[in-house]
Design an enzyme around this catalytic site. Structure first.
Site, PDB file in Angstrom:
ATOM      1  N   SER A   1      50.001  49.728  43.867  1.00 30.74           N
ATOM      2  CA  SER A   1      50.695  51.076  44.101  1.00 30.74           C
ATOM      3  C   SER A   1      50.943  51.615  42.728  1.00 30.74           C
ATOM      4  CB  SER A   1      51.900  50.926  44.672  1.00 30.74           C
ATOM      5  OG  SER A   1      53.066  50.219  43.894  1.00 30.74           O
ATOM      6  N   LYS A   2      51.265  52.879  42.589  1.00 31.11           N
ATOM      7  CA  LYS A   2      51.458  53.530  41.215  1.00 31.11           C
ATOM      8  C   LYS A   2      52.266  52.656  40.294  1.00 31.11           C
ATOM      9  CE  LYS A   2      50.705  58.307  43.203  1.00 31.11           C
ATOM     10  NZ  LYS A   2      51.024  59.438  43.309  1.00 31.11           N
TER      11      LYS A   2
END
Length: 477
Positions: free
Chosen positions: A246-247
Site C-alpha cells: 500500500s502507499k
C-alpha cells in the site's frame, strides 16, 4: 466440469490489460513483465489492451502514464494498443450468442429488487439466483429496462492454474452474473473473455486477486464452447512487513522509481526475481531472462518488496551499463546539483566519461552517481565551512603552496605519475600521506567522498587542480 485448457503447442500470445484510472503500479509492471517474458521467450506475441469501459474513471492522462511507464521499463508490445471500449458492439454480439444458447437471460429486477434478493440469498447461504432466469418470454414486461445475466450452473467449477494448481469452487457459490448493464454496457468478466478470445490470447498471467474472476470467466468460456487460456495467478506483492502493498510502504508507481534514479534494466531484473526464480541465479540480462522464464518458476508465496535488494540489483546493472548512455542519463541529475551547469560542454562530458568506469561502481542509482561525480563539476571557488574546512587549518595552506609548483612542473599528467609525485612530496617534507592528502582532497572535492586522489587529479585535469589549490591557498593565507 472438465476444463478445456488451451493447447500449449500453438504460438504463445499474452497480454497486459490495465485499467486507465491511475499510474502504472509496480504490481502491474511485474504482471506486464511476466507476460512479456513468456511471449518473447517463446517467439510469440505480447499484446496491450486498455480496459477503458469505465468511461467515468478512465482518463487519457492515465492511459498515457501507463504507456509511458511500459515504454520506460522497456516492455515493448506488438501492434497498436487495443481499446476495450471500442469493442462494445462485439461484447453485445457475444451476449446475444449466450442468449441464443440459453446460457444467459434478460433480467428485469431493479437495483432495489436485486438488493432484496441478494439479502434473501445470503440469509439462506446461497448465491443470488434471479427470479427471471426461468420465466417464459410471455411474462416479459414491455418498455422496461433490463440487464442480461449469465445463467449460473450448479456443477463444480475447476480452474487448472499453472501456479495454484487445480482450484475448485461449488457452482452454487456464484451469482447469476450480470453480463450487460441496463444501459447496454458490458461488465468486466464478459468483456475480458470476449476480448481475450478475439485477440487469440493463449496464456494469462495476472495477480491472484483475479482467481475468482477466472472461475467466472471459465464458465463463460465453456458456455460459448471456446478454449480456455492457460491461467497463471501469481501472489500479490507484499511490503517489507509482510502486509499487502500500500502507499504506506513508499513508492508504488513505476514513474517514482524512474524519478529515484533506477535503470529500467535494474528494475526489470528486480521485479523478475520478486515472485519467480531460476535456481540461485540473481542477475539476468534480458536475453537470459527470456531464455529461461517459465510459468513453473513462479512462486506460490508472495514476494516482499525490499528496497535494499532493489538498490543492490540496480547497482549491478549500473556497473554493466554503457558509459556514454550513463552520461546522458545522469546529466539531468547533475544539473539538479549545480544550477547553471552546462552538461553539454566538452569539459563536463570529458571529465565525467573519464571517471565513469570508477564512479559507476560506487553508485546504486543515477541520483547516487550524480552525487559521486559532484566534485567534478561543483561550482568554484569551493567554499568550505565547519568540519569540511578543518583539513585546511594550521599549516595545510603552506603545504599546498609548496606542492603546487611541483605539480605544475609535472611533465605527464596521469594518475601514476601524480601518485608518485605525491609520495615524493611527503618524503621530501617528512610527513605522512594524510598530512597532505586530507587538505588536498578538501581543496579539490570539498571533502566529498571520492576515489583515489591521483585519479581525482587526472580527471579534473592540470588547470582545474591548480586553480582549486590556488583558491584554498589564497583563502588560508
Amino acid at each position: 466440469m472438465v476444463s478445456r485448457v488451451q493447447n500449449t503447442t500453438q504460438p504463445i500470445v499474452t497480454r497486459f490489460a490495465p485499467s486507465p484510472t491511475g499510474y502504472l503500479h509496480i504490481g502491474g509492471a511485474r504482471t506486464a513483465l511476466f507476460n512479456w517474458l513468456l511471449a518473447r521467450g517463446a517467439g510469440g506475441k505480447f499484446l496491450l489492451r486498455i480496459e477503458d469501459t469505465d468511461r467515468q474513471r478512465s482518463t487519457e492522462d492515465a492511459t498515457r502514464a501507463i504507456l509511458d511507464g511500459l515504454t520506460w521499463l522497456g516492455l515493448d508490445w506488438d501492434g497498436a494498443p487495443v481499446s476495450q471500449n471500442a469493442n462494445v458492439r462485439r461484447h453485445a454480439e457475444v451476449v446475444d450468442e449466450l442468449l441464443a444458447k440459453g446460457r444467459a437471460f434478460r433480467c428485469y429486477m431493479t437495483e432495489e429488487d436485486a438488493a432484496a434478493e441478494r439479502q434473501v440469498a445470503f440469509s439462506e447461504g446461497r448465491a443470488l439466483r434471479s427470479p427471471w432466469r426461468d420465466r417464459p418470454g410471455s411474462e416479459t414486461p414491455a418498455d422496461t429496462p433490463f440487464t442480461v445475466r449469465f445463467r449460473a450452473g450448479d456443477d463444480d467449477i475447476i480452474v487448472e492454474d499453472a501456479v495454484q494448481g487445480d482450484v475448485r469452487w461449488k457452482g452454487k457459490e456464484f451469482d447469476d452474473l450480470v453480463l450487460l448493464r441496463s444501459d447496454g454496457t458490458p461488465t468486466y468478466n464478459l468483456a475480458v473473455v470476449a476480448d481475450d478470445h478475439d485477440m487469440g490470447i493463449t496464456h494469462i498471467v495476472r495477480g491472484d486477486d483475479h482467481l475468482v474472476n477466472a472461475a467466472r470467466q471459465a464458465q463463460i468460456y465453456d458456455a460459448l464452447g471456446w478454449q480456455r487460456p492457460v491461467f497463471a495467478h501469481v501472489p500479490l506483492i507484499h511490503g517489507p512487513d509482510g502486509k499487502k502493498l500500500s502507499k504506506r510502504h513508499g513508492a508504488l508507481g513505476i514513474e517514482a522509481y524512474r524519478d529515484l534514479g533506477y535503470l529500467p534494466e535494474g528494475l526489470r531484473n528486480y521485479l523478475l526475481r520478486l515472485g519467480w526464480s531460476h535456481g540461485d541465479q540473481e542477475y539476468f540480462t534480458d536475453a537470459e531472462a527470456q531464455a529461461v522464464f517459465s510459468l513453473s518458476g513462479l512462486n506460490k508465496a508472495p514476494g516482499r518488496l525490499d528496497f535494499d535488494k532493489m538498490a543492490s540489483v540496480n547497482a549491478h546493472h549500473m556497473k554493466l551499463a554503457d558509459n556514454a548512455r550513463l552520461l546522458e542519463l545522469v546529466s539531468p541529475w547533475c544539473e539538479k546539483l549545480a544550477e547553471g551547469l552546462d552538461t553539454g560542454s566538452t569539459a563536463f562530458r570529458a571529465r565525467l566519461l573519464a571517471a565513469m568506469d570508477v564512479l559507476k561502481t560506487r553508485a546504486s542509482t543515477l541520483a547516487e552517481l550524480a552525487e559521486q561525480a559532484y566534485f567534478l563539476f561543483r561550482p568554484v571557488p569551493i567554499v568550505l565551512e565547519g568540519k569540511a574546512a578543518k583539513p585546511l587549518n594550521g599549516d595545510a595552506p603552506e603545504l599546498l603552496a609548496r606542492l603546487l609548483p611541483r605539480l605544475e612542473a609535472l611533465p605527464h599528467w596521469a594518475s601514476a605519475p601524480l601518485h608518485a609525485e605525491l609520495e615524493a612530496f611527503t618524503e621530501a617534507e617528512s610527513i605522512g600521506f594524510g598530512k597532505i592528502g586530507a587538505p588536498l582532497r578538501a581543496a579539490l572535492t570539498g571533502g566529498a567522498p571520492a576515489p583515489d586522489l591521483s585519479l581525482v587529479m587526472e580527471w579534473l585535469g592540470r588547470d582545474e587542480v591548480l586553480r582549486r589549490m590556488a583558491d584554498q591557498i589564497k583563502t588560508g593565507v
